[in-house]
Design an enzyme around this catalytic site. Structure first.
Site, PDB file in Angstrom:
ATOM      1  N   LYS A   1       0.816  -1.226   0.000  1.00 43.17           N
ATOM      2  CA  LYS A   1       0.000   0.000   0.000  1.00 43.17           C
ATOM      3  C   LYS A   1       0.847   1.272   0.000  1.00 43.17           C
ATOM      4  CE  LYS A   1      -2.346  -0.775   3.774  1.00 43.17           C
ATOM      5  NZ  LYS A   1      -1.909  -2.129   4.147  1.00 43.17           N
TER       6      LYS A   1
ATOM      7  N   ARG B   1      -9.722   2.292   9.365  1.00 44.91           N
ATOM      8  CA  ARG B   1      -9.470   0.858   9.505  1.00 44.91           C
ATOM      9  C   ARG B   1     -10.567   0.165  10.309  1.00 44.91           C
ATOM     10  NH1 ARG B   1      -3.473   0.871   9.186  1.00 44.91           N
ATOM     11  NH2 ARG B   1      -2.577  -1.140   9.658  1.00 44.91           N
TER      12      ARG B   1
ATOM     13  N   ARG C   1      11.094  -9.615   4.590  1.00 48.24           N
ATOM     14  CA  ARG C   1      11.512  -8.242   4.860  1.00 48.24           C
ATOM     15  C   ARG C   1      12.072  -8.111   6.278  1.00 48.24           C
ATOM     16  NH1 ARG C   1       7.123  -3.455   4.768  1.00 48.24           N
ATOM     17  NH2 ARG C   1       6.812  -4.109   6.914  1.00 48.24           N
TER      18      ARG C   1
ATOM     19  N   ARG D   1      14.464  -6.561  11.249  1.00 47.91           N
ATOM     20  CA  ARG D   1      13.378  -6.108  12.124  1.00 47.91           C
ATOM     21  C   ARG D   1      12.954  -7.258  13.018  1.00 47.91           C
ATOM     22  NH1 ARG D   1      10.216  -2.057   8.083  1.00 47.91           N
ATOM     23  NH2 ARG D   1       8.412  -2.524   9.339  1.00 47.91           N
TER      24      ARG D   1
ATOM     25  N   ARG E   1      -1.381  -9.249  12.874  1.00 43.31           N
ATOM     26  CA  ARG E   1      -1.810  -8.069  12.105  1.00 43.31           C
ATOM     27  C   ARG E   1      -2.757  -8.473  10.979  1.00 43.31           C
ATOM     28  NH1 ARG E   1       3.754  -6.072  11.959  1.00 43.31           N
ATOM     29  NH2 ARG E   1       4.034  -4.716  13.751  1.00 43.31           N
TER      30      ARG E   1
END
Ligand code: AMP
Length: 195
Positions: free
Chosen positions: A17, A92, A131, A137, A148
């Site tokens: 997005k 959201r 990623r 991360r 999520r």
């Protein structure tokens, strides 16, 4: 007066997005406003807001609606958003949709189009895991990444039906290269908006 353009991009976390939001915003000459970016910036700068939301975001939960709604209302009141905006990651929840409606109402505005970036859950989970490793991360664990996705399915996916009923939904296949997806979005939006 030229017509303001109020756009939104939705889709599961990891669908790309943010990247596409920048391209759409540029095309329509409006700012891209990402609530996730606003929160991350505040966390980085250790502002009172950042301290308030850090733990929530780390768990992959949603920040309470009152906080998020107030931040967006303030942001879209700024000068650069008067000719429109592209929202990324907001609204959201159903409550946030209603809050945005109320914010836009006094100026006679409303959402003009909602781009739904469609992506398979397993595909985006694998993308986000990759990623997390590449960018070190460590807080993006598989558990949080999956959580999520579940929050998206429970809280945000139901909004799609609402936007469809309003006749403003533009669904686009999010699978492909960045340029391929960008072209699909541009064509679909042009058809919907007539500009
Ligand atoms: P994002 O970059 O859009 O995935 O946002 C990152 C995180 O910020 C989310 O997982 C939520 O914790 C929080 N967040 C962003 N936008 C919202 C929103 N509209 N409502 C509640 N929480 C949000």
């Amino acid at each position: 007066m030229t017509q303001a353009t109020h756009l939104l991009i939705v889709g599961p976390p990891g669908a790309g997005k943010g990247t596409q939001a920048g391209k759409i915003a540029e095309r329509y000459g409006v700012p891209a406003i990402s609530t996730g970016d606003i929160f991350r910036e505040n966390i980085k700068n250790q502002t009172p807001l950042g301290k308030q939301v850090a733990a929530i975001i780390e768990r992959g939960e949603l920040v309470p609606d009152e906080i998020t709604n107030a931040i967006v209302a303030d942001r879209i009141a700024l000068d650069d958003a008067q000719q429109g905006f592209l929202l990324d990651g907001y609204p959201r929840t159903v409550d946030q949709v209603h809050a945005l409606d109320k914010t836009l109402e006094p100026a006679g505005g409303q959402l003009d189009a909602v781009v739904l970036l469609e992506a398979d859950t397993e595909e985006v989970v694998q993308r986000l895991l990759k990623r997390a490793v590449e960018q070190g991360r460590a807080d993006d664990t598989e558990e949080v990444i999956r959580h999520r996705q579940n929050v998206y399915a429970a809280e945000t996916a139901p909004l799609i039906e609402l936007f469809k009923e309003r006749g403003i939904l533009v669904a686009v296949d999010g699978l492909g290269t960045i340029d391929e997806v960008a072209e699909r979005i541009a064509a679909a939006l042009k058809e919907k908006l007539g500009r």
